[in-house]
Design a protein around this motif. Sequence first.
Motif, short mmCIF file in Angstrom:
data_model
loop_
_atom_site.label_atom_id
_atom_site.label_comp_id
_atom_site.label_asym_id
_atom_site.label_seq_id
_atom_site.Cartn_x
_atom_site.Cartn_y
_atom_site.Cartn_z
N SER A 21 -10.31 1.94 -9.54
CA SER A 21 -10.57 3.11 -8.69
C SER A 21 -10.02 4.38 -9.34
N HIS B 61 -5.04 8.85 -0.68
CA HIS B 61 -5.87 7.81 -0.07
C HIS B 61 -5.37 6.40 -0.37
N HIS C 162 0.81 -1.23 0.00
CA HIS C 162 0.00 0.00 0.00
C HIS C 162 0.83 1.27 0.00
N GLU D 145 -5.69 12.62 -5.32
CA GLU D 145 -6.54 11.84 -4.41
C GLU D 145 -6.02 10.41 -4.25
N HIS E 232 -3.53 4.43 1.08
CA HIS E 232 -3.50 3.52 2.23
C HIS E 232 -4.89 2.96 2.52
N ASP E 233 -5.89 3.70 2.08
CA ASP E 233 -7.27 3.26 2.29
C ASP E 233 -7.45 1.89 1.64
N ARG E 234 -7.84 0.92 2.41
CA ARG E 234 -7.94 -0.44 1.90
C ARG E 234 -8.85 -0.54 0.68
N LYS E 235 -9.94 0.22 0.72
CA LYS E 235 -10.93 0.13 -0.37
C LYS E 235 -10.31 0.52 -1.70
N ILE E 236 -9.63 1.65 -1.69
CA ILE E 236 -9.02 2.12 -2.94
C ILE E 236 -7.96 1.13 -3.40
N TRP E 237 -7.20 0.65 -2.45
CA TRP E 237 -6.11 -0.27 -2.79
C TRP E 237 -6.67 -1.53 -3.46
#
Lengths: 319, 319, 319, 319, 319
Positions: free
Chosen positions: D135, D122, D11, D118, D124-129
């Motif tokens: 994404s 973001h 990440h 952005e 590190h945000d799990r969702k984006i990763w």
Amino acid sequence: MIRTLAITRSHEVVTGIPLEKLQPEDYAWIWVDFNAPTPQESALLTTYFHFHPLAVEDCLHVLQRPKLDYYEDLQFFVLHALDPETLRVEEVDLFLGQNLIVSFHSSVLQEVDEAWAEIIQHAHDRKIWSRGPVSCAYNVMDKLVDKYFPSVFSIEDELAELENRGSTESIEDLMNQVFDLRGRLLKLRRTVVPMRDLMYRIVNSQHVQSNNEHKVYFGDIYDHLLKLTDMIEADREMTADLRDSYISLNSNRMNSIMKTLTVITTVFMPLTLIAGIYGMNFTRMPELAWPWGYPAVLLLMFVLGGGMVMWFLKRGWFK
Amino acid sequence: MIRTLAITRSHEVVTGIPLEKLQPEDYAWIWVDFNAPTPQESALLTTYFHFHPLAVEDCLHVLQRPKLDYYEDLQFFVLHALDPETLRVEEVDLFLGQNLIVSFHSSVLQEVDEAWAEIIQHAHDRKIWSRGPVSCAYNVMDKLVDKYFPSVFSIEDELAELENRGSTESIEDLMNQVFDLRGRLLKLRRTVVPMRDLMYRIVNSQHVQSNNEHKVYFGDIYDHLLKLTDMIEADREMTADLRDSYISLNSNRMNSIMKTLTVITTVFMPLTLIAGIYGMNFTRMPELAWPWGYPAVLLLMFVLGGGMVMWFLKRGWFK
Amino acid sequence: MIRTLAITRSHEVVTGIPLEKLQPEDYAWIWVDFNAPTPQESALLTTYFHFHPLAVEDCLHVLQRPKLDYYEDLQFFVLHALDPETLRVEEVDLFLGQNLIVSFHSSVLQEVDEAWAEIIQHAHDRKIWSRGPVSCAYNVMDKLVDKYFPSVFSIEDELAELENRGSTESIEDLMNQVFDLRGRLLKLRRTVVPMRDLMYRIVNSQHVQSNNEHKVYFGDIYDHLLKLTDMIEADREMTADLRDSYISLNSNRMNSIMKTLTVITTVFMPLTLIAGIYGMNFTRMPELAWPWGYPAVLLLMFVLGGGMVMWFLKRGWFK
Amino acid sequence: MIRTLAITRSHEVVTGIPLEKLQPEDYAWIWVDFNAPTPQESALLTTYFHFHPLAVEDCLHVLQRPKLDYYEDLQFFVLHALDPETLRVEEVDLFLGQNLIVSFHSSVLQEVDEAWAEIIQHAHDRKIWSRGPVSCAYNVMDKLVDKYFPSVFSIEDELAELENRGSTESIEDLMNQVFDLRGRLLKLRRTVVPMRDLMYRIVNSQHVQSNNEHKVYFGDIYDHLLKLTDMIEADREMTADLRDSYISLNSNRMNSIMKTLTVITTVFMPLTLIAGIYGMNFTRMPELAWPWGYPAVLLLMFVLGGGMVMWFLKRGWFK
Amino acid sequence: MIRTLAITRSHEVVTGIPLEKLQPEDYAWIWVDFNAPTPQESALLTTYFHFHPLAVEDCLHVLQRPKLDYYEDLQFFVLHALDPETLRVEEVDLFLGQNLIVSFHSSVLQEVDEAWAEIIQHAHDRKIWSRGPVSCAYNVMDKLVDKYFPSVFSIEDELAELENRGSTESIEDLMNQVFDLRGRLLKLRRTVVPMRDLMYRIVNSQHVQSNNEHKVYFGDIYDHLLKLTDMIEADREMTADLRDSYISLNSNRMNSIMKTLTVITTVFMPLTLIAGIYGMNFTRMPELAWPWGYPAVLLLMFVLGGGMVMWFLKRGWFK
């Protein structure tokens, strides 16, 4: 009149057998044409053929919508013939069975006669023979739809002529022609669109007794009807554009009429006032006694009138 | 003229073999182009190739709708070429078989010549070779559709120019240009929309001999046609808006013309009446003998006329 | 009033049994007609039949959209009857069960009475008997839709008459008639289109208790409604064309009025100015003393006026 | 300029690696942005990434329609950015692979910069990763579509202002504003509608690499585009209504102008005639010698003029 | 304010439990209503309920399109309430879970209050109890949609009144009313059409937690919305017809005004010229000395004027 046509299993055509003597099972297939039948003859649809009462009712009451109904072992088509002169509609009904086709039309129709003659002439042709009653149905529909084209073509010709003529005629006459064309296009569309929808259902249907070979043929009619609707829609848009261009032409002419009126009024009213002023009967009007009074006033009028015309010219009123 | 092009299994291109000597089975695939053929040459469609009579009939009768018909081992395309100057339509017919493509067009077409040259030039390219006759069909269609763009672009340019020009020209001329543009857009749409519908059917069809690779290519043409129809529709709406804005401009001008007329009439009629009154010949009109009668009347006229002009100014008639 | 009709298993019709004494299980099927019921009678829909509260609510609140709802063992139809005079809508509700049909309408309707009479008369007919309550539903719908036709036919007659009349009447009257026709067509469409959509759902539905035999019958009603919507749409387009042609006729007349005004003004204003000039009272106006001055001026006026009229004639103002 | 962004499996975001040193297999996924690239840089699409020639061609030729093409292991998006000031369109192309996204736009775009920032912020945000390159695609599209709203909102504001202003301004100016608004709405629709159709295909497609989680996000963009098209269509209808109301207002004003003109003419012409009659020079005109002749004529004029004004008032001409 | 309503497994309703003390698992199902919440309360959507960020964002930003989103175990509805006076839109958001419904609206709404009261009153009713949170959603939607009707009915009343009034009022006022009605219909349509599309998706969806019983209820709302859109479309066509009839009425009045002007001008201009001629001061004008000259000229004027009026009468200018 009822006429019959029977095709033997050996590709022979036999015509003229009276209906009551005709044994369908003896032949490959037969075609019975109710050609402008009398009421007594029409009754045979029920008493002899035992067709479904709803279908028979549709035959006898004219001006149905083109349609296709499925009955147990029969397909029932309502088709429209079009008189190219009057754009009046004639109904042609077809009952299509396994080895039987019955056509019904309340007046003698050239299209059906042509299809009839063609079947007799080409019966030996293996293709026609093997396709059976479907080939009759195709033949009749093809002839009917071919008769729609002259009406559309004559409208297209008139439209092209209208576009070229432009301003040589009075706008009122041009307008009347445009509205006449629009009315005829509307009538044509009322026949062509339901026929196209019907043909679409035939081509895409699982029910109609037809193999892929047949569908190529019906698809050909469908293409013609599609072409016709395209032409009709485009022609209606062209007439709408013509109408709008005439309306705007009319309004341009109105503008130029009003300009003429305004220029005339604006130029002459002040001059008339001046003449009126020097026509007054006051006892003390010194200008009247001046020796150069009269020519001076004439000059003033000329300068004033000329000046106003110049001003209108500059403002571009006469462009 | 009939010209032939044969691609050998070793990616070689051979041209100029007379049709009667051409053995299709000796080559990977062949392309036969009926380039503005004589009636005798056209007859070969039936006598040599034995194509389906309905398809041959569609070749010989011009102005079919763009379409795609499926015959047993053949696909038959009717395509439209467009002359960018006159917006006249030329028909191009393609018969697409497993290792055979036959093109038919009744006049020499630059688009087909370009596609022909490209095949010869790129025949060594593995991609073109492996796609077979489909690549010819793609090439021809791509060239045809590319020729539609200049017509639309030139209309868009004229539209943009019209929008900027505004009031420097007479409204009648602007109107005529708008209606001319609308007519051309209508003609273009009659060609583009059926071509788009045809391409949609090719891309979404299960029948057309093509793998997914081919569909990407045909999808590209479809995208171009979609873009074209979008542009045509938007341009028609823009011309409609222009027409409406000219009509309203015309009506505004009419309003200002009528205002001028009304102001002139309203101002001068009462003054003329006054002059008329003092021009009457009654024996007893005391004002006529007043020493200051004449200048008083002139003053009255000036005040009255000026007052009315002021009143119109206040009511905002000259805004 | 509530009336009942019961068909025994032996094809007998029994009418007039009071609702509370009617045992549905004793009969092949029964029809209960709420014929302009009192509120007490309406309450029986809930208390006696236990119909779904939403359906009962739809019965009691008038002016629902024609629709078809499926409840567990019932189908609920909302249908529209049309008063041909006023084009006012009456609601007819049908509850269609396995061996039960309940009709509900808040005023006495000729259409339902005719359907009722027909069932009694033809109950012995095997076909009607075997189709059960569906035949009642068909009968009622058929009668309702048949009543729509006279309204459309009378509009078509008025339209045809309007087209022929043309210019013998004042445009304002013609316009009012066109707008009246358009309003009536709009009202008709509000009833016919939802009925057509409803019938389409019945014909294409899997739910409705009906075999293919039934679908032929409902398909017949659907065809009638399709024909009606076609006629209404075409008539609305024809009225739009008539309206546009009257508007353009009006604008043509305006043009010719303005031309008259402009010609008159243009011809007479200069002549009046000349008369005004020679009415001025200058002491030195040599022309006044010329012996032929007066006839010369009259001649000048005649030539000038005539010249202008000629000029207008040449420019085609009177065409 | 070409810039790169790589997300490691832990990440982490790494930016600024030169393209030639970037090893895609070392990272979770990477984003390469061709930010206003030079022709040499653009060539890398083919030489480095080996994208399909049709897609590369679409990148280099601007003004494609928004679209989505599927290539073997890639999806190719053509998207449109909109400059809110000029409503000019910028093309943004996205190549979306399994662990690779390549964006291409021929000028620097704020929207892409924001999406870039952005992702870095973001990552590190799990969702984006976990959503990977999709994404990025979502982020870019979301930013592009968000930029459409201000243009529509500013049109809606101007429309609301126009509606309130009404008659304080000249109709010609109001009209010009309405036609300007209509033109801008047309331009907007040309961008929004194809983007909406594209998004619809993404949401409903089986092909796009996306699970249901992704579809919620793309569905959100689709909802925005749907809202935008609704607004644009409604605004176009509102401008059409405004235009029609101005036209009718114009025609009402014309009516009142013509009434003024007609009243003035009708009142003054007869009076002027009377004055003209008593200005005639006949030797025997008994009225001229009457002592009360002059005041009687003045009274007659006053009564006549006043009577006509009364009559016009009664007929409601000044309402 | 946040209010809660919990239904126990024994069909009891408990209200007023503070949100933080509410244990959803203790009850059959619960309803939490965010009734014009403060920002702190709104934050609970995320912190307490952990709803999806996109849904929460949609709640807080007003003026979304009515829509339905599916999240893992939740359905998220955006609905529109309509203020019948101002036609302004209020957003109502519903989160519908298995045994939980959360409603969110930024101002106090009568419709939600009524639905709330109804749930409390009828909770013992087995039907409502068994349907769970879906019955709340139905209740709220039903109340919202019922509130749309008065707005449409009031427009229909105004339309009917307008049609009857006709010519007693000034056309300008009538026009303004028509355009006002059109604007309101446009606003209504912007709310009703997306709500209808939403309801269609609910009725035809496989996702929504609902059995067929529920679908009957939602289908009822859908029918109401369908009826509303039908009414709105028909009303817009009626206003368009009214507008066109006023425009044509206006143009008819213009015609009659211009006729008056033209008749007056045509009749008086020649007479004024004659008077002007005999007002000229030529020394030799024999008519002036004729004893019957004056009456002869008056007679000539009378005959000329009367003749022209007769001619206009004959040409039907005063019809």
